[in-house]
Design an enzyme around this catalytic site. Structure first.
Site, short mmCIF file in Angstrom:
data_model
loop_
_atom_site.label_atom_id
_atom_site.label_comp_id
_atom_site.label_asym_id
_atom_site.label_seq_id
_atom_site.Cartn_x
_atom_site.Cartn_y
_atom_site.Cartn_z
N ASP A 172 41.31 38.48 39.01
CA ASP A 172 42.43 39.42 38.99
C ASP A 172 43.10 39.50 40.36
O ASP A 172 44.32 39.64 40.46
CB ASP A 172 41.93 40.81 38.58
N GLY A 179 37.09 40.94 36.14
CA GLY A 179 36.68 41.87 35.09
C GLY A 179 37.83 42.54 34.36
O GLY A 179 37.61 43.46 33.58
N GLY A 180 39.06 42.05 34.63
CA GLY A 180 40.20 42.59 33.88
C GLY A 180 39.96 42.54 32.38
O GLY A 180 40.39 43.41 31.64
N GLY A 181 39.23 41.51 31.95
CA GLY A 181 38.91 41.38 30.53
C GLY A 181 37.53 41.94 30.19
O GLY A 181 37.04 41.79 29.07
N GLU A 229 30.10 36.98 33.88
CA GLU A 229 30.78 36.07 34.80
C GLU A 229 30.06 35.98 36.14
O GLU A 229 29.98 34.90 36.74
CB GLU A 229 32.22 36.53 35.03
N LYS A 270 47.96 36.23 42.05
CA LYS A 270 46.60 36.75 42.25
C LYS A 270 46.17 36.83 43.72
O LYS A 270 45.44 37.76 44.08
CB LYS A 270 45.59 35.92 41.44
N THR A 289 36.21 33.50 31.53
CA THR A 289 36.88 34.23 30.45
C THR A 289 38.29 34.61 30.91
O THR A 289 38.51 34.89 32.08
CB THR A 289 36.07 35.50 30.13
C1 A5P Z 1 37.49 38.60 32.64
O1 A5P Z 1 36.75 39.75 32.53
C2 A5P Z 1 38.07 38.49 33.99
O2 A5P Z 1 37.17 38.49 35.03
C3 A5P Z 1 39.05 37.37 34.11
O3 A5P Z 1 38.49 36.19 34.58
C4 A5P Z 1 40.11 37.84 35.03
O4 A5P Z 1 40.49 39.13 34.59
C5 A5P Z 1 41.30 36.92 35.07
O5 A5P Z 1 41.90 36.91 33.82
P1 A5P Z 1 43.23 36.14 33.54
O6 A5P Z 1 42.95 34.70 33.72
O7 A5P Z 1 43.56 36.50 32.11
O8 A5P Z 1 44.25 36.65 34.50
#
Ligand code: A5P
Length: 221
Positions: free
Chosen positions: A90, A101-103, A109, A127, A35
């Protein structure tokens, strides 16, 4: 690899990492789709390969985008293992610990990553970090939430709807180092459904976009 007009340098890095990961997928594979904004570049790259693959998605957003692109996505309930899972992160520490888990999708996941023979992480060059730093995303049970928060200490609830699994998304703001100790503490705290620290043992490869090239990150483990 080709430049895309108007694309930001960070998006180019996400795209080249995602395109490199898409090349690792083979016909007939069971594939876990992560995600986030980096995975958003993976899905078209995967769709354009025209492979016969069966996928599981780690979020409704990924499931929707994959289906729109004609990628077959099914439920994860009856699938015992995956050949490969590909997801963003992240932060990536030199020894392979990740924060994800930023999203807010880290619960699903982590299950998908753990089920995969090979877990491939795709990131832009911002990152990889020298040491992980807060926040560490959490998914908490709604039941007993106030007591869980008190037990954990430094936690901020996110202004976000509940996760697709009914959990409350929050961020732990205390010290992260050493990540193994914090991961053990979080995992043993009742009410913590899942946390966003992913151990090196889960991580197969890390592909980092740098400029217009994707490089594998050598992990010190
Ligand atoms: C989703 O909850 C996250 O674990 C994403 O995989 C993580 O935050 C990386 O996101 P981006 O690809 O948007 O940086």
């Amino acid at each position: 690899l080709h430049a895309v007009p108007g694309e930001s340098p960070t998006d180019t890095e996400k795209r080249v990492a995602a395109e490199a990961a898409a090349q690792l997928v083979e016909d007939g594979m069971a594939v876990g789709l992560g995600t986030g904004s980096t995975v958003a570049f993976l899905l078209p790259a995967l769709a354009s390969r025209g492979l016969r693959i069966d996928c599981v998605a780690t979020s409704p957003a990924t499931e929707r985008q994959a289906r729109e692109l004609g990628i077959a996505v099914g439920p994860f309930e009856g699938v015992e293992r995956l050949d490969i899972a590909i997801d963003g992160a992240d932060q990536v520490a030199p020894d392979g610990w990740l924060i994800k888990g930023g999203g807010g999708a880290h619960f699903r996941e982590k299950i998908v990553a753990a089920a995969a023979d090979r877990f491939v992480v795709i990131v832009d060059s911002a990152k990889p970090v020298d040491a992980l730093s807060p926040p560490v995303p959490l998914e908490l049970a709604k039941f007993g939430l106030a007591a869980t928060l008190r037990e954990l200490g430094d936690v901020e609830l996110r202004d976000a709807p509940q996760s697709p699994d009914g959990g409350v998304i929050a961020d732990y703001g205390g010290p992260v180092d050493p990540p193994g100790d914090l991961a053990a503490r979080l995992a043993s705290t009742p009410g913590v459904v899942e946390h966003g620290l992913f151990p090196p043992a889960l991580v197969g490869d890390v592909l980092v976009g740098r400029g217009e090239v994707a490089d594998p990150l050598g992990l010190a483990r």
